[in-house]
Design a protein around this motif. Sequence first.
Motif, PDB file in Angstrom:
ATOM      1  N   HIS A 125       3.034  15.121  -4.193  1.00 22.36           N
ATOM      2  CA  HIS A 125       4.364  15.723  -4.315  1.00 22.36           C
ATOM      3  C   HIS A 125       5.103  15.266  -5.569  1.00 22.36           C
ATOM      4  CE1 HIS A 125       4.846  11.848  -2.429  1.00 22.36           C
ATOM      5  NE2 HIS A 125       6.142  11.884  -2.630  1.00 22.36           N
ATOM      6  N   PRO A 174       8.585  13.136   2.179  1.00 25.99           N
ATOM      7  CA  PRO A 174       8.400  14.298   1.304  1.00 25.99           C
ATOM      8  C   PRO A 174       7.124  15.079   1.618  1.00 25.99           C
ATOM      9  CG  PRO A 174       8.884  12.341  -0.001  1.00 25.99           C
ATOM     10  CD  PRO A 174       8.768  11.891   1.422  1.00 25.99           C
ATOM     11  N   PRO A 189       1.167  -6.296   1.146  1.00 20.92           N
ATOM     12  CA  PRO A 189       0.629  -5.679  -0.071  1.00 20.92           C
ATOM     13  C   PRO A 189       1.703  -5.414  -1.129  1.00 20.92           C
ATOM     14  CG  PRO A 189       0.471  -4.196   1.834  1.00 20.92           C
ATOM     15  CD  PRO A 189       0.822  -5.539   2.351  1.00 20.92           C
ATOM     16  N   TYR A 190       2.919  -5.002  -0.679  1.00 18.17           N
ATOM     17  CA  TYR A 190       3.944  -4.652  -1.665  1.00 18.17           C
ATOM     18  C   TYR A 190       4.571  -5.879  -2.316  1.00 18.17           C
ATOM     19  CZ  TYR A 190       6.886  -5.315   2.485  1.00 18.17           C
ATOM     20  OH  TYR A 190       7.478  -5.811   3.617  1.00 18.17           O
ATOM     21  N   ARG A 229       9.817   7.756   0.482  1.00 18.71           N
ATOM     22  CA  ARG A 229       9.354   8.305  -0.796  1.00 18.71           C
ATOM     23  C   ARG A 229       8.014   9.022  -0.700  1.00 18.71           C
ATOM     24  NH1 ARG A 229      13.348   8.461  -4.577  1.00 18.71           N
ATOM     25  NH2 ARG A 229      14.712   6.699  -4.148  1.00 18.71           N
ATOM     26  N   VAL A 230       7.254   8.727   0.336  1.00 20.19           N
ATOM     27  CA  VAL A 230       5.905   9.307   0.415  1.00 20.19           C
ATOM     28  C   VAL A 230       5.737  10.147   1.680  1.00 20.19           C
ATOM     29  CG1 VAL A 230       3.437   8.826   0.430  1.00 20.19           C
ATOM     30  CG2 VAL A 230       4.962   7.368  -0.903  1.00 20.19           C
ATOM     31  N   LEU A 289       1.969  -0.072  -4.462  1.00 19.41           N
ATOM     32  CA  LEU A 289       2.874   0.068  -5.606  1.00 19.41           C
ATOM     33  C   LEU A 289       4.272  -0.448  -5.264  1.00 19.41           C
ATOM     34  CD1 LEU A 289       1.527   3.521  -6.724  1.00 19.41           C
ATOM     35  CD2 LEU A 289       1.358   1.412  -8.029  1.00 19.41           C
ATOM     36  N   TYR A 290       4.345  -1.504  -4.526  1.00 18.48           N
ATOM     37  CA  TYR A 290       5.569  -2.285  -4.318  1.00 18.48           C
ATOM     38  C   TYR A 290       6.622  -1.616  -3.445  1.00 18.48           C
ATOM     39  CZ  TYR A 290       3.261  -4.330  -8.305  1.00 18.48           C
ATOM     40  OH  TYR A 290       2.313  -4.851  -9.129  1.00 18.48           O
ATOM     41  N   ALA A 291       6.248  -0.579  -2.681  1.00 21.90           N
ATOM     42  CA  ALA A 291       7.224   0.018  -1.777  1.00 21.90           C
ATOM     43  C   ALA A 291       7.045  -0.607  -0.397  1.00 21.90           C
ATOM     44  CB  ALA A 291       7.025   1.524  -1.706  1.00 21.90           C
ATOM     45  N   ASN A 292       8.139  -1.104   0.187  1.00 19.88           N
ATOM     46  CA  ASN A 292       8.017  -1.654   1.539  1.00 19.88           C
ATOM     47  C   ASN A 292       7.846  -0.493   2.522  1.00 19.88           C
ATOM     48  OD1 ASN A 292      10.559  -0.591   2.153  1.00 19.88           O
ATOM     49  ND2 ASN A 292      11.585  -2.421   1.381  1.00 19.88           N
ATOM     50  N   PRO A 293       7.544  -0.766   3.777  1.00 18.16           N
ATOM     51  CA  PRO A 293       7.234   0.335   4.698  1.00 18.16           C
ATOM     52  C   PRO A 293       8.341   1.397   4.773  1.00 18.16           C
ATOM     53  CG  PRO A 293       6.583  -1.728   5.685  1.00 18.16           C
ATOM     54  CD  PRO A 293       7.263  -2.078   4.399  1.00 18.16           C
ATOM     55  N   THR A 341      10.617   2.206   2.417  1.00 13.91           N
ATOM     56  CA  THR A 341      10.624   2.980   1.178  1.00 13.91           C
ATOM     57  C   THR A 341       9.409   3.904   1.115  1.00 13.91           C
ATOM     58  OG1 THR A 341      11.593   1.024   0.179  1.00 13.91           O
ATOM     59  CG2 THR A 341      10.981   2.795  -1.303  1.00 13.91           C
ATOM     60  N   PHE A 371       0.001  10.667  -5.630  1.00 10.00           N
ATOM     61  CA  PHE A 371       0.945  11.346  -4.737  1.00 10.00           C
ATOM     62  C   PHE A 371       1.033  12.826  -5.105  1.00 10.00           C
ATOM     63  CE2 PHE A 371       2.816   6.953  -5.012  1.00 10.00           C
ATOM     64  CZ  PHE A 371       2.321   6.550  -3.784  1.00 10.00           C
ATOM     65  N   ARG A 392      10.216   1.156  -7.868  1.00  6.64           N
ATOM     66  CA  ARG A 392      10.359   0.351  -6.662  1.00  6.64           C
ATOM     67  C   ARG A 392      10.815  -1.061  -6.993  1.00  6.64           C
ATOM     68  NH1 ARG A 392       9.365   4.811  -5.566  1.00  6.64           N
ATOM     69  NH2 ARG A 392      11.590   4.754  -5.819  1.00  6.64           N
ATOM     70  N   ALA A 431      -1.224   3.505  -0.790  1.00 10.01           N
ATOM     71  CA  ALA A 431      -0.888   3.479  -2.217  1.00 10.01           C
ATOM     72  C   ALA A 431       0.581   3.130  -2.396  1.00 10.01           C
ATOM     73  CB  ALA A 431      -1.205   4.833  -2.865  1.00 10.01           C
ATOM     74  N   GLY A 432       1.447   3.626  -1.526  1.00 16.55           N
ATOM     75  CA  GLY A 432       2.864   3.281  -1.580  1.00 16.55           C
ATOM     76  C   GLY A 432       3.041   1.773  -1.451  1.00 16.55           C
ATOM     77  N   GLY A 433       2.357   1.191  -0.481  1.00 12.18           N
ATOM     78  CA  GLY A 433       2.444  -0.252  -0.280  1.00 12.18           C
ATOM     79  C   GLY A 433       1.894  -0.999  -1.481  1.00 12.18           C
ATOM     80  N   PHE A 445       6.253   5.255 -10.247  1.00 12.05           N
ATOM     81  CA  PHE A 445       6.527   4.851  -8.859  1.00 12.05           C
ATOM     82  C   PHE A 445       6.702   3.331  -8.696  1.00 12.05           C
ATOM     83  CE2 PHE A 445       5.773   4.109  -4.389  1.00 12.05           C
ATOM     84  CZ  PHE A 445       6.327   5.208  -3.765  1.00 12.05           C
ATOM     85  N   GLY A 446       5.738   2.585  -9.180  1.00 10.40           N
ATOM     86  CA  GLY A 446       5.784   1.133  -9.012  1.00 10.40           C
ATOM     87  C   GLY A 446       6.958   0.500  -9.753  1.00 10.40           C
ATOM     88  N   ASN A 468      -2.683  -4.536  -8.149  1.00  7.37           N
ATOM     89  CA  ASN A 468      -2.654  -3.082  -7.961  1.00  7.37           C
ATOM     90  C   ASN A 468      -4.053  -2.534  -7.834  1.00  7.37           C
ATOM     91  OD1 ASN A 468       0.143  -3.355  -9.827  1.00  7.37           O
ATOM     92  ND2 ASN A 468       0.211  -2.010  -8.066  1.00  7.37           N
ATOM     93  N   PHE A 482      -7.577   3.554  -6.295  1.00  6.76           N
ATOM     94  CA  PHE A 482      -8.293   3.850  -5.061  1.00  6.76           C
ATOM     95  C   PHE A 482      -9.556   4.660  -5.303  1.00  6.76           C
ATOM     96  CE2 PHE A 482      -4.157   2.658  -3.625  1.00  6.76           C
ATOM     97  CZ  PHE A 482      -4.375   2.055  -2.395  1.00  6.76           C
TER      98      PHE A 482
END
Lengths: 386, 305
Positions: A99, B224, A82-83, B220-221, B210-214, B216, A97, A112, B206-208, A108-109, A88, A91
């Motif tokens: 936090h 925290p 997916p990354y 980041r998610v 938005l381009y964050a690998n597992p 990251t 997020f 990254r 959502a992290g995945g 965020f995107g 995008n 959801f």
Amino acid sequence: MAGALLSDHPTGDLRLDRLVKRFGAFVAVDDVSLTVPKGSFFALLGPSGCGKTTTLRMIAGLEEPTAGSIHLGTLDITSAKPYRRPVNTVFQNYALFPHLDVFENVAFGLRRRRISRVREQVMAALDLVEMTHLARRRPAQLSGGQQQRIALARALVNQPRVLLLDEPLGALDLKLRRQMQLELKRIQVEVGITFVHVTHDQEEAMTMADTVAVMNQGRIEQFGPPTELYGAPRTTFVANFLGQSNLVPGRRVSGGGSHLIPVDCNGQTVLLPDDRCMTSADQVLVGVRPEKVHLLPAGMNPPTGHNRLVGGRVADASFTGVSTQYLVAMPWGQDLTVFAQNVGRGGPVPVGAAVTLGWEPEHTFGLEGETGTPAGRDARVTARMR
Amino acid sequence: MAFTTAARTGGPVPAPAPPSSRLPRSRTPYLLLLPGLVWLGLFFAVPVATLFSTSLQTRVPGGEIGEYTQTFRFANYLDTIGEYHVQFVRSFLYAGLATVLALLIAYPLAYYIAQRAGRWRNILLVLVVAPFYASFILRTIAWRQILGEEGPIVPVLRFLHLIPAGATVTASAVAVVAGLTYNFLPFMTLPLYASLERIDPRFIEAGGDLYANPFTTFRRVTLPLSMPGVVAGTLLTFIPAAGDYINATLLGRQPKTTMIGNVVESRFLRVVDYPTAATLSFLLMAAILVLVFGYVRRAGTEELV
Ligand SMILES: Nc1ncnc2c1ncn2[C@@H]1O[C@H](COP(=O)(O)OP(=O)(O)OP(=O)(O)O)[C@@H](O)[C@H]1O
Ligand SMILES: [Mg+2]
């Protein structure tokens, strides 16, 4: 490292080819093939549990297809992580997020992917959804509509090839919903990104989308422009899920002129354009939309060439302001629905009055099936109640 | 509002006029606090005050063993620090090491139970708590067997040449830290589990998306979002571990592994040196308080809510 997929900017259409998803023995998505033209607003419409979210999750890479393939232009993304997809998602319940504040959520995107000028782009995205003034708020401090906008900004800022929206308006009240529909449409036109919008609200799908695909029990029943789906539904499910339909069972008879098929409906013959008939069988379900039907006092005939059904009796009339909705009991025991505009020519037809129904043959469509049971009706009611 | 009034007087009361209704409303929270405050006063404030006063006493010249008098000698503290700072540093070092180790062991465990275990979740949770059914002392003695000459660990370590041929693992710092880690592991695991369990898998997706690998996404998610659990777990492990003396007694048994708890115990019970024991206890408490404050402030109080 997010390399190849993201950088070579694949252009072109999103293509799903014979996509299947099974959960154990249960088939959630069943042989779905679709092409979403680049830059179009595509709506995936269907009742609850029909597999819309599952389809979307496969496009996003959050669910692995059991079979089939997904292409973006010439690029096969079927099993890409997916990354690494230029796709995008907004959801179903936003998933902002908690936090991070609004700014960091949107950034965020970009962060990254180590993209420069984060601040500028984030502010531009927030500006697009008119949320710049709340940049330092936490998601918990936002209203539902505001969260929805932030979720949209968070996805759009990445300039994906395809934006997936999973019932993003589901949690909003009707008024805000209508407002956000217009706004989403405006944004889509402005950014020109392909939108795949999942919804179970047929009105939403028809007002927003260029193309609508109607899904039922894991299969695509029909797809095309809203007017086409509405005017010439191919299945009873579509006919009833997209608006209301009168479906009268009938049988083909011989005769008829140029491209009009005569159909015998309980002893009365109506005409059906052959290009709007979806079945070659003898048994035909003759369909017509309630607003296309005119009510005439019994004994009066519609203009020559029009279809006509006699022997009706008004069983119920409900005044809804712009129109009156009549329920007409037919001699063969079926109730047909008629919407009449309240244009002020006389009062409403009283309950109990004997009437004749008339409509133009071009508004008739023919479906496969033997009974008038509205297959889609139950599903639609469930969807509305949610 | 009428509810509060009724509850307070224990009977049905006619709706009071607005002016008088303000009084019960503002008083109720304090009444609810009262039992807690009484408890805190009786079992915390009073003992702390007594402890503090004991810490300032001195031996009665020519008096019997255990006979002390109040002289407000603050120099007691300097003497104690001078004499026992090594054990203090050691206690915090051991407790710190045990906390870090427990965190490293408990985090993956809690993560697995919370996010992946499915229907095994409850069984695994029971297993985490299961050691509590056996006595703390018994479990620690069992560790002595495990780490001992006949236990399974030492031969393996020797075989792998990780320790010299003649060396042992018992009666060492390694044994004490291992014991502390083991004994306080559930205190780390449970709060971590509680906070990881609450994380909606959608955030990770959502992290995945938005381009964050597992990795990251974890950094980041997930991490925290699990900070409340990390803070609670480390505190619940570090605080009791710093004051513990059982592990050092049973697994250390050497002057070079003595922790502050052991000193307090021996000063208090064997040497009957109440002021020193009190001074040590008080210093330990103060030191932990300062450390915890600094820690919580750094970890960010906002995440704790
Ligand atoms: N992980 C899963 N395991 C088993 N079955 C699943 C799983 N995810 C979805 N399903 C099933 O697949 C079907 C389609 O689910 P999906 O979430 O795609 O529906 P949907 O069309 O998005 O419905 P809604 O409008 O209610 O969101 C449902 O019957 C659901 O129970
Ligand atoms: Mg869904």
